[in-house]
Design a protein around this motif. Structure first.
Motif, mmCIF file in Angstrom:
data_model
loop_
_atom_site.group_PDB
_atom_site.id
_atom_site.type_symbol
_atom_site.label_atom_id
_atom_site.label_comp_id
_atom_site.label_asym_id
_atom_site.label_seq_id
_atom_site.Cartn_x
_atom_site.Cartn_y
_atom_site.Cartn_z
ATOM 1 N N ARG A 1 0.817 -1.218 0.000
ATOM 2 C CA ARG A 1 0.000 0.000 0.000
ATOM 3 C C ARG A 1 0.849 1.265 0.000
ATOM 4 O O ARG A 1 0.424 2.311 0.473
ATOM 5 C CB ARG A 1 -0.969 0.008 1.188
ATOM 6 C CG ARG A 1 -1.942 -1.163 1.196
ATOM 7 C CD ARG A 1 -2.866 -1.135 2.382
ATOM 8 N NE ARG A 1 -3.714 -2.318 2.426
ATOM 9 C CZ ARG A 1 -4.594 -2.580 3.398
ATOM 10 N NH1 ARG A 1 -4.712 -1.736 4.407
ATOM 11 N NH2 ARG A 1 -5.327 -3.673 3.358
ATOM 12 N N GLY A 2 2.081 1.146 -0.477
ATOM 13 C CA GLY A 2 2.939 2.321 -0.594
ATOM 14 C C GLY A 2 3.510 2.820 0.710
ATOM 15 O O GLY A 2 3.828 4.017 0.833
ATOM 16 N N VAL A 3 3.710 1.939 1.688
ATOM 17 C CA VAL A 3 4.119 2.382 3.027
ATOM 18 C C VAL A 3 5.518 2.982 3.055
ATOM 19 O O VAL A 3 5.866 3.686 4.007
ATOM 20 C CB VAL A 3 4.043 1.214 4.035
ATOM 21 C CG1 VAL A 3 2.615 0.750 4.226
ATOM 22 C CG2 VAL A 3 4.931 0.056 3.594
ATOM 23 N N ARG A 4 6.327 2.740 2.018
ATOM 24 C CA ARG A 4 7.691 3.284 2.020
ATOM 25 C C ARG A 4 7.752 4.695 1.453
ATOM 26 O O ARG A 4 8.835 5.276 1.332
ATOM 27 C CB ARG A 4 8.622 2.371 1.227
ATOM 28 C CG ARG A 4 8.730 0.964 1.819
ATOM 29 C CD ARG A 4 9.570 0.036 0.965
ATOM 30 N NE ARG A 4 9.532 -1.328 1.478
ATOM 31 C CZ ARG A 4 10.065 -2.376 0.876
ATOM 32 N NH1 ARG A 4 10.692 -2.215 -0.280
ATOM 33 N NH2 ARG A 4 9.976 -3.574 1.406
ATOM 34 N N LEU A 5 6.593 5.244 1.112
ATOM 35 C CA LEU A 5 6.518 6.609 0.595
ATOM 36 C C LEU A 5 5.692 7.456 1.544
ATOM 37 O O LEU A 5 4.849 6.951 2.291
ATOM 38 C CB LEU A 5 5.877 6.626 -0.799
ATOM 39 C CG LEU A 5 6.547 5.790 -1.892
ATOM 40 C CD1 LEU A 5 5.725 5.878 -3.164
ATOM 41 C CD2 LEU A 5 7.972 6.254 -2.139
ATOM 42 N N SER A 6 5.926 8.774 1.502
ATOM 43 C CA SER A 6 5.094 9.685 2.287
ATOM 44 C C SER A 6 3.715 9.793 1.642
ATOM 45 O O SER A 6 3.504 9.396 0.492
ATOM 46 C CB SER A 6 5.745 11.059 2.365
ATOM 47 O OG SER A 6 5.720 11.686 1.082
ATOM 48 N N GLY A 7 2.772 10.358 2.406
ATOM 49 C CA GLY A 7 1.427 10.512 1.874
ATOM 50 C C GLY A 7 1.389 11.372 0.624
ATOM 51 O O GLY A 7 0.688 11.060 -0.348
ATOM 52 N N GLY A 8 2.166 12.464 0.628
ATOM 53 C CA GLY A 8 2.201 13.329 -0.544
ATOM 54 C C GLY A 8 2.802 12.635 -1.752
ATOM 55 O O GLY A 8 2.332 12.812 -2.884
ATOM 56 N N GLN A 9 3.847 11.833 -1.524
ATOM 57 C CA GLN A 9 4.460 11.089 -2.635
ATOM 58 C C GLN A 9 3.494 10.067 -3.214
ATOM 59 O O GLN A 9 3.426 9.878 -4.428
ATOM 60 C CB GLN A 9 5.742 10.413 -2.140
ATOM 61 C CG GLN A 9 6.873 11.387 -1.833
ATOM 62 C CD GLN A 9 8.058 10.693 -1.180
ATOM 63 O OE1 GLN A 9 7.909 9.660 -0.521
ATOM 64 N NE2 GLN A 9 9.242 11.265 -1.349
ATOM 65 N N GLN A 10 2.736 9.411 -2.329
ATOM 66 C CA GLN A 10 1.749 8.445 -2.809
ATOM 67 C C GLN A 10 0.720 9.130 -3.711
ATOM 68 O O GLN A 10 0.349 8.598 -4.769
ATOM 69 C CB GLN A 10 1.034 7.796 -1.622
ATOM 70 C CG GLN A 10 1.915 6.889 -0.774
ATOM 71 C CD GLN A 10 1.172 6.346 0.425
ATOM 72 O OE1 GLN A 10 -0.054 6.297 0.449
ATOM 73 N NE2 GLN A 10 1.907 5.948 1.454
#
Length: 499
Positions: free
Chosen positions: A404-413
């Motif tokens: 679920r994209g946990v290695r990225l920040s919310g903005g990057q996602q």
């Protein structure tokens, strides 16, 4: 030679049945998955994800094992019963009839046990599904569990659920364990009765001692498979619960397939909601006679409190839910009359809760189009202002983003989600709280960078953020499932943080 033939036959039996079981399970899993994927979102919103996962991870195996294991074992059992009865009738017809009269007793015992086994099996299936649901939910909520130090209570909750399964399993085993001996007792009583009756035949000279012994041996041969049928009966009741759950899911009506409805030709993007109403099951109406017209190429910001029906409008436009009343049209064509594939292919979505796969950045962006080129992927990332941070990642576009994209920040996602939507190049774009994860300055930079990407598209911008209104042509306010205000958007300064 006989032992060698027996070994070969046992090998062939195990290999063929094992392969058949795996093929049945594989085919059933694929068919079930395809059907689940075709179901409307309402089906999943009314159930826990773990309950759906239980269909694929447990129930299909229960049914598959029953078909290739228990059901197949019926054949030799029935052949043995038929052969024993045939020889018994040949030797002494009326005694064979007496033996057959014991069958109703077997059925009565099995029926009594079945009344206990059937509800137990159904309840056990439900409890297994609940356990899977708890595990799946808690693993997804692990950051919150750790943050609030709820490890011990959640472990206790899962343990309590497993204990319920253990308790039900013991009750089921108790009934199944009693069923076999009960039937064996009935069979033994029948053999004793046959021995007593056969003794009279022996005394009258109507049977020889050898014939009586042979008759009793056939009766014992008949009793063994009948007793084994008890185990088959118990497994049948367990399989019925799993089969019912599978059939209930397969009976759910799917969304219309791609060939249903006229293809929607390339659109300019004019959207018209006319007196649209909709309500979720068991809840007040989410939309109540909403009328809203959006011109092609216009950017409309839809604002309002939570529960006002903003996101529901977008879902109805894509037919993720079917409207309850009114009409929704794109370029004058009712969306209910066009195929789902041609409709959704022309709408891009950037959701508030970004859905990313545990794959590379490149793969996640490429999901927006079939077999895009490397240049097309990077162009979409540049339009979404994602390229700069992507190239700084350890492996650039090949960096794995995690579950679920946990290695990225919310903005990057959200930038990746916008890039994925832009790669699709849709004439209609829905931004559902797409800047919710940005700080004020980052939101302004994101919106400024998105002007080029939004140009020439019809954009529905669902937002609570005042800064997002800077890129809108018109602002629509919703409350209580109705449009209460429409106004032209005012240009806002974009050089600093928004209030």
């Amino acid at each position: 030679a006989l032992f060698a033939a027996q070994a070969l036959l046992r090998f062939a039996n195990a290999w063929l049945l094992g392969g058949a079981s795996e093929r049945i399970v594989s085919d059933l899993k694929v068919r079930l998955y395809d059907h689940l994927q075709a179901l409307p979102l309402a089906f999943f919103q009314q159930r826990r994800h773990g309950e759906t996962l239980a269909l694929l991870t447990r129930d299909v195996y229960v049914v598959g094992d029953y078909l290739t294991g228990t059901a197949v074992s019926l054949v030799p059992l029935l052949v043995t019963v038929a052969g024993a009865l045939a020889f018994m009738f040949r030797m002494q017809p009326w005694l064979a009839l007496v033996a057959m009269f014991a069958v109703p007793l077997f059925y009565l015992v099995a029926k009594i046990a079945g009344r206990r086994l059937r509800p137990l099996a159904a309840e056990l299936q439900d409890e297994h599904a609940t356990a899977i649901a708890i595990a799946e939910e808690n693993l997804g909520m692990l950051p919150a569990i750790k943050t609030f130090t709820r490890e011990a209570p959640e472990s206790a909750r899962f343990r309590a659920q497993v204990d319920r399964i253990l308790h039900l399993t013991k009750r089921q085993l108790r009934v199944q364990s009693a069923l076999g001996p009960a039937l064996q007792f009935v069979a033994a009583a029948g053999i004793v009765a046959l021995l007593w009756l056969g003794g009279g035949e022996l005394a009258g000279g109507r049977m020889t001692p050898a014939e009586l012994v042979s008759f009793l041996l056939y009766a014992m041969l008949l009793a063994r498979p009948v007793a084994s049928l008890a185990d088959v009966y118990g497994r049948t009741q367990s399989a019925r619960g799993a089969l019912k759950r599978l059939l209930d899911a397969l009976d759910e009506a799917p969304e219309p397939p791609s060939h249903v409805g006229a293809p929607l030709p390339p659109v300019e993007g004019a959207i018209a909601f006319d007196r649209v109403s909709f309500g979720y099951p068991g809840r007040p109406p989410a939309l109540d006679g909403v009328t809203l017209h959006v011109a092609a190429g216009e950017t409309v910001a839809i604002v309002g409190p939570n529960g006002a029906g903003k996101s529901t409008l977008a879902h109805l436009l894509m037919r993720l839910h079917e409207r309850g009343g009114g009409t929704i049209a794109i370029d004058g064509r009712d969306v209910a009359a066009v195929s789902l594939e041609s409709l959704r292919r022309q709408i891009g979505v950037v959701p508030q809760h970004v859905l990313l796969f545990n794959a590379s950045v490149r793969d996640n962006i490429a999901y927006g189009r079939h077999n895009p080129s490397r240049d097309e992927i990077e162009k979409a990332a540049r339009l979404a202002r994602a390229h700069d941070f992507v190239v700084e990642l350890p492996d650039g576009y090949d960096t794995i983003v995690g579950e679920r994209g946990v290695r990225l920040s919310g903005g990057q996602q959200q930038r990746l989600a916008l890039a994925r939507a832009l790669l699709k190049d849709p004439p209609i774009l829905i931004l559902d709280e797409a800047t919710a994860m940005f700080d004020p300055q980052g939101e302004i930079e994101f919106l400024e960078g998105s002007r080029e990407a939004l140009a020439g598209r019809t954009v529905l911008m669902i937002t609570h953020r005042p800064a997002s209104l800077a890129v809108a042509d018109r602002v629509v306010r919703m409350e209580g499932g109705k449009v209460v205000e429409e106004r032209r958007a005012e240009a806002r300064p974009t050089g600093g943080a928004s209030g």
